[in-house]
Design an enzyme around this catalytic site. Structure first.
Site, PDB file in Angstrom:
ATOM      1  N   GLU A  35      43.844  -7.773  19.323  1.00  0.00           N
ATOM      2  CA  GLU A  35      42.708  -8.262  20.000  1.00  0.00           C
ATOM      3  C   GLU A  35      41.672  -8.840  19.000  1.00  0.00           C
ATOM      4  O   GLU A  35      41.349  -8.501  17.906  1.00  0.00           O
ATOM      5  CB  GLU A  35      42.019  -6.845  20.460  1.00  0.00           C
ATOM      6  CG  GLU A  35      40.635  -7.020  21.199  1.00  0.00           C
ATOM      7  CD  GLU A  35      40.754  -8.104  22.161  1.00  0.00           C
ATOM      8  OE1 GLU A  35      41.245  -7.948  23.129  1.00  0.00           O
ATOM      9  OE2 GLU A  35      39.657  -9.051  21.793  1.00  0.00           O
ATOM     10  N   GLY A  40      38.922  -3.456  25.012  1.00  0.00           N
ATOM     11  CA  GLY A  40      38.347  -3.321  26.378  1.00  0.00           C
ATOM     12  C   GLY A  40      38.296  -4.724  27.242  1.00  0.00           C
ATOM     13  O   GLY A  40      38.074  -4.368  28.634  1.00  0.00           O
ATOM     14  N   CYS A  43      36.185  -6.463  31.397  1.00  0.00           N
ATOM     15  CA  CYS A  43      35.482  -5.491  32.277  1.00  0.00           C
ATOM     16  C   CYS A  43      34.837  -4.673  31.490  1.00  0.00           C
ATOM     17  O   CYS A  43      33.465  -4.474  31.980  1.00  0.00           O
ATOM     18  CB  CYS A  43      36.855  -4.554  32.690  1.00  0.00           C
ATOM     19  SG  CYS A  43      36.508  -3.326  34.039  1.00  0.00           S
ATOM     20  N   HIS A 448      31.029  14.317  61.143  1.00  0.00           N
ATOM     21  CA  HIS A 448      29.743  13.477  61.589  1.00  0.00           C
ATOM     22  C   HIS A 448      28.633  14.024  60.832  1.00  0.00           C
ATOM     23  O   HIS A 448      28.559  15.293  60.625  1.00  0.00           O
ATOM     24  CB  HIS A 448      29.780  14.080  63.254  1.00  0.00           C
ATOM     25  CG  HIS A 448      28.308  13.626  63.782  1.00  0.00           C
ATOM     26  ND1 HIS A 448      27.971  12.439  64.156  1.00  0.00           N
ATOM     27  CD2 HIS A 448      27.082  14.235  64.152  1.00  0.00           C
ATOM     28  CE1 HIS A 448      26.407  12.005  64.310  1.00  0.00           C
ATOM     29  NE2 HIS A 448      26.094  13.399  64.435  1.00  0.00           N
TER      30      HIS A 448
HETATM   31  C1  LIG Z   1      30.217 -10.813  35.070  1.00  0.00           C
HETATM   32  C2  LIG Z   1      31.641 -10.293  35.498  1.00  0.00           C
HETATM   33  C3  LIG Z   1      31.684  -9.129  36.649  1.00  0.00           C
HETATM   34  C4  LIG Z   1      32.896  -8.852  36.781  1.00  0.00           C
HETATM   35  N1  LIG Z   1      32.921  -7.637  37.969  1.00  0.00           N
HETATM   36  C5  LIG Z   1      34.011  -7.262  38.246  1.00  0.00           C
HETATM   37  C6  LIG Z   1      34.315  -5.974  39.349  1.00  0.00           C
HETATM   38  O1  LIG Z   1      33.021  -5.602  39.824  1.00  0.00           O
HETATM   39  N2  LIG Z   1      35.200  -5.544  39.665  1.00  0.00           N
HETATM   40  C7  LIG Z   1      36.356  -6.210  39.402  1.00  0.00           C
HETATM   41  O2  LIG Z   1      37.499  -5.808  39.770  1.00  0.00           O
HETATM   42  N3  LIG Z   1      36.410  -7.101  38.346  1.00  0.00           N
HETATM   43  C8  LIG Z   1      35.147  -7.791  38.222  1.00  0.00           C
HETATM   44  N4  LIG Z   1      35.225  -8.760  37.072  1.00  0.00           N
HETATM   45  C9  LIG Z   1      36.632  -9.459  36.865  1.00  0.00           C
HETATM   46  C10 LIG Z   1      37.181  -8.600  35.785  1.00  0.00           C
HETATM   47  O3  LIG Z   1      36.500  -8.269  34.421  1.00  0.00           O
HETATM   48  C11 LIG Z   1      38.578  -9.062  35.239  1.00  0.00           C
HETATM   49  O4  LIG Z   1      39.506  -9.481  36.425  1.00  0.00           O
HETATM   50  C12 LIG Z   1      39.478  -8.318  34.136  1.00  0.00           C
HETATM   51  O5  LIG Z   1      38.733  -7.623  33.360  1.00  0.00           O
HETATM   52  C13 LIG Z   1      40.423  -9.100  33.516  1.00  0.00           C
HETATM   53  O6  LIG Z   1      41.282  -8.381  32.828  1.00  0.00           O
HETATM   54  P1  LIG Z   1      42.499  -8.958  31.807  1.00  0.00           P
HETATM   55  O7  LIG Z   1      43.256  -7.654  31.794  1.00  0.00           O
HETATM   56  O8  LIG Z   1      42.915 -10.112  32.424  1.00  0.00           O
HETATM   57  O9  LIG Z   1      41.941  -9.551  30.572  1.00  0.00           O
HETATM   58  P2  LIG Z   1      40.368  -9.269  29.807  1.00  0.00           P
HETATM   59  O10 LIG Z   1      39.617  -7.982  30.227  1.00  0.00           O
HETATM   60  O11 LIG Z   1      39.822 -10.320  29.980  1.00  0.00           O
HETATM   61  O12 LIG Z   1      40.640  -9.218  28.415  1.00  0.00           O
HETATM   62  C14 LIG Z   1      41.174 -10.145  27.458  1.00  0.00           C
HETATM   63  C15 LIG Z   1      40.847  -9.977  26.049  1.00  0.00           C
HETATM   64  O13 LIG Z   1      42.073 -10.855  25.268  1.00  0.00           O
HETATM   65  C16 LIG Z   1      41.318 -11.195  24.124  1.00  0.00           C
HETATM   66  N5  LIG Z   1      41.722 -12.452  23.658  1.00  0.00           N
HETATM   67  C17 LIG Z   1      41.898 -13.605  24.065  1.00  0.00           C
HETATM   68  N6  LIG Z   1      42.364 -14.502  23.289  1.00  0.00           N
HETATM   69  C18 LIG Z   1      42.959 -13.854  22.255  1.00  0.00           C
HETATM   70  C19 LIG Z   1      43.765 -14.192  21.300  1.00  0.00           C
HETATM   71  N7  LIG Z   1      44.371 -15.486  21.023  1.00  0.00           N
HETATM   72  N8  LIG Z   1      44.158 -13.011  20.314  1.00  0.00           N
HETATM   73  C20 LIG Z   1      43.760 -11.933  20.590  1.00  0.00           C
HETATM   74  N9  LIG Z   1      43.028 -11.520  21.422  1.00  0.00           N
HETATM   75  C21 LIG Z   1      42.478 -12.487  22.351  1.00  0.00           C
HETATM   76  C22 LIG Z   1      39.908 -10.996  24.561  1.00  0.00           C
HETATM   77  O14 LIG Z   1      38.952 -11.071  23.488  1.00  0.00           O
HETATM   78  C23 LIG Z   1      39.780 -10.179  25.410  1.00  0.00           C
HETATM   79  O15 LIG Z   1      39.152  -8.930  24.826  1.00  0.00           O
HETATM   80  C24 LIG Z   1      34.160  -9.208  36.552  1.00  0.00           C
HETATM   81  C25 LIG Z   1      34.090 -10.345  35.664  1.00  0.00           C
HETATM   82  C26 LIG Z   1      32.748 -10.696  35.375  1.00  0.00           C
HETATM   83  C27 LIG Z   1      33.023 -11.913  34.167  1.00  0.00           C
END
Ligand SMILES: Cc1cc2nc3c(=O)[nH]c(=O)nc-3n(C[C@H](O)[C@H](O)[C@H](O)COP(=O)(O)OP(=O)(O)OC[C@H]3O[C@@H](n4cnc5c(N)ncnc54)[C@H](O)[C@@H]3O)c2cc1C
Length: 466
Positions: A35, A40, A43, A448
């Site tokens: 990471e 985290g 999200c 209800h």
């Molecule tokens: C403002 C906002 C509100 C949201 N609200 C909701 C909600 O209410 N409900 C919902 O379901 N979804 C919501 N989402 C969407 C949700 O946050 C994402 O869909 C979800 O967290 C995606 O998770 P992920 O597993 O794809 O990776 P992410 O959680 O995006 O994690 C990716 C990780 O990879 C790391 N990384 C990137 N490149 C590299 C690299 N080269 N080497 C090492 N580490 C790297 C990053 O630092 C990051 O920590 C929201 C998003 C935003 C922006």
């Protein structure tokens, strides 16, 4: 130095990568968990959790402000913005600490490596640990879970204007904006608009589309617009942003070409919320057989396999709907395939989502527009929230419950825009998963006066879809 060998490497501690690390380690695999930022992912750090923490404060302020409607006298609430932000930071830090503990103290088999990963060969990664310090890792299985970042359009003056994105706002905003201009009227912009409005900030939303949440049916967008406008949010829709500039007094001016000519909007802060872009740029994917679509997202099959054997992409980075529950389901697909000989795939999975405004908008299955587009015959019933007993008692009478029913009497989809909209939508989702006929819901004994009773009444006005 030879590359250190693991059974699996996970790049990105997001919503898919973290549970996958636990599952693989529990199955006895040696996992490198890389990471580059905080554990985290989006999200916990700059997505769902911090926005919902701020929304909770904003909603409490609103409920105090409107307590008089229920006969409770309360003085106008004073928003202590610094305390609101501090609460969000505390909740986030608690989540980070708990994750850190679970990954490093409570579990064997996971090596957490803090650094930026990029491929140097199909199964080898270089991790930039610190300036001039790198580590090589190799594994037969590699999982890319690198997520997205806020995308920023190429608009004259924007780069130098000191704009915010949801990422920078949630991680670093300290002062309460006096007037927040939000560029983008999709769910992120919409949630921020109501939140800031209730916290006492003047809010304007600009969108190029003629309505908010433009992927929804127009008769879903319009009631949402009405609720926001009634609360004081200014909507500038069907408007193209032409120029942005910051004046010496710190104010931001946004020039837009609107329906009625050019408009100059002046605010104290600008939030750019026009979408997300994938973190694929410096992943070194050119050293692999992993391919990208035209928007830079990783192409995968329904098992989340990329073009390189043993390399998977999970979560937002693979394109498609970007939600935590979808990323988590990606984890289940890979876990079941690798550890339980499972056949779970991305095909035909439901896509529930909730816009956490008040009222909430809960959506599942087909909208009317999608049903028409696919040529799927449907009947539709729309129940105004003011006719729901529970809504009348609580005074939450804005909105509606809309359900689509197919020729076989089973549910095709629902749009629930009312108090508890997310929870009510989930009940419709369960009925869809159980393939219940609508008559079974209509005749079910339900406590209800609960919001769930909507399931009895939602189908009263069924009429053929146009
Ligand atoms: C403002 C906002 C509100 C949201 N609200 C909701 C909600 O209410 N409900 C919902 O379901 N979804 C919501 N989402 C969407 C949700 O946050 C994402 O869909 C979800 O967290 C995606 O998770 P992920 O597993 O794809 O990776 P992410 O959680 O995006 O994690 C990716 C990780 O990879 C790391 N990384 C990137 N490149 C590299 C690299 N080269 N080497 C090492 N580490 C790297 C990053 O630092 C990051 O920590 C929201 C998003 C935003 C922006």
């Amino acid at each position: 130095m030879p590359a250190e060998s693991f059974d699996a490497i996970i790049i990105g501690a997001g919503q898919a990568g973290t549970p996958l690390a636990y599952a693989l380690a529990e199955a006895g695999r040696r996992v490198a968990f890389v990471e580059s930022d905080h554990l985290g992912g989006s999200c916990i750090n700059y997505g769902c959790a911090p926005t919902k923490a701020l929304l909770a404060s904003a909603q409490r302020a609103h409920h105090v402000r409107t307590a008089g409607e229920l006969g409770i006298k309360a003085p106008e609430p004073v928003v202590d913005f610094a305390a609101v932000i501090e609460r969000m930071h505390t909740l986030r830090q608690n989540s980070r600490d708990s994750l850190h503990r679970k990954l490093t103290v409570d579990r064997d088999g996971i090596s957490v490596i803090r650094g930026r990963a990029s491929f140097t060969a199909p199964h080898t990664l270089e991790i930039a640990l610190a300036p001039g310090k790198t580590q090589q890792l190799t594994a037969p299985l590699i999982f890319i879970n690198t997520g997205t970042k806020a995308s920023v359009p190429d608009i004259e003056g924007l780069a130098d204007s000191g704009y915010l994105t949801s990422d920078s706002l949630l991680l670093g905003l300290k002062e309460q904006p006096e007037h927040l201009i939000i560029m983008g009227g999709s769910y992120i912009g919409v949630e921020f608009s109501q939140m800031f409005c209730r916290l006492g900030t003047r809010v304007t939303i600009i969108d190029t589309k003629p309505r908010l949440m433009a992927r929804e049916d127009p008769d879903v967008s319009h009631p949402l617009e009405a609720v926001l406008e009634k609360a004081g949010v200014e909507l500038v829709l069907g408007a193209e942003t032409r120029r942005v500039s910051r004046a010496a007094d710190g104010s931001i001016t946004v020039m837009v070409a609107a329906k009625d000519g050019e408009r100059r909007l002046r605010g104290s802060h600008l939030l750019v919320a026009v979408g997300r872009e994938p973190n694929t740029q410096d992943l070194g994917l050119e050293h692999t057989g992993v391919t990208l679509d035209e928007d830079g997202y990783i192409e995968v099959n329904e098992h989340l396999q990329t073009g390189t054997r043993g390399v998977y992409a999970l979560g937002d980075i693979k394109g498609g709907p970007q939600f935590t529950h979808i990323a988590y389901d990606d984890y289940r697909i890979v876990r079941d395939a690798l550890l339980h000989n499972g056949q779970r795939t991305t095909a035909h999975r439901p896509l529930p989502y909730v816009v956490f405004t008040e009222p909430q908008l809960g959506r599942i299955g087909l909208s009317k527009g999608e049903a028409k587009e696919k040529g799927i015959p449907y009947r539709v019933s729309r129940l105004p929230a003011r006719t729901i007993g529970r809504a009348v008692q609580t005074g939450e009478t804005d909105g509606f419950v809309e359900v689509l029913v197919g020729e076989d009497d089973r549910l095709l989809g629902a749009a629930v825009f009312c108090e508890q909209g997310g929870e009510i939508m989930t009940m419709f989702q369960l009925a869809m998963a159980g393939r219940l006929r609508y008559q079974e819901l209509e005749d079910m004994i339900l406590a209800h006066p609960s919001w769930a009773e909507v399931l009895n009444n939602a189908f009263q006005r069924l009429k053929p879809g146009e």
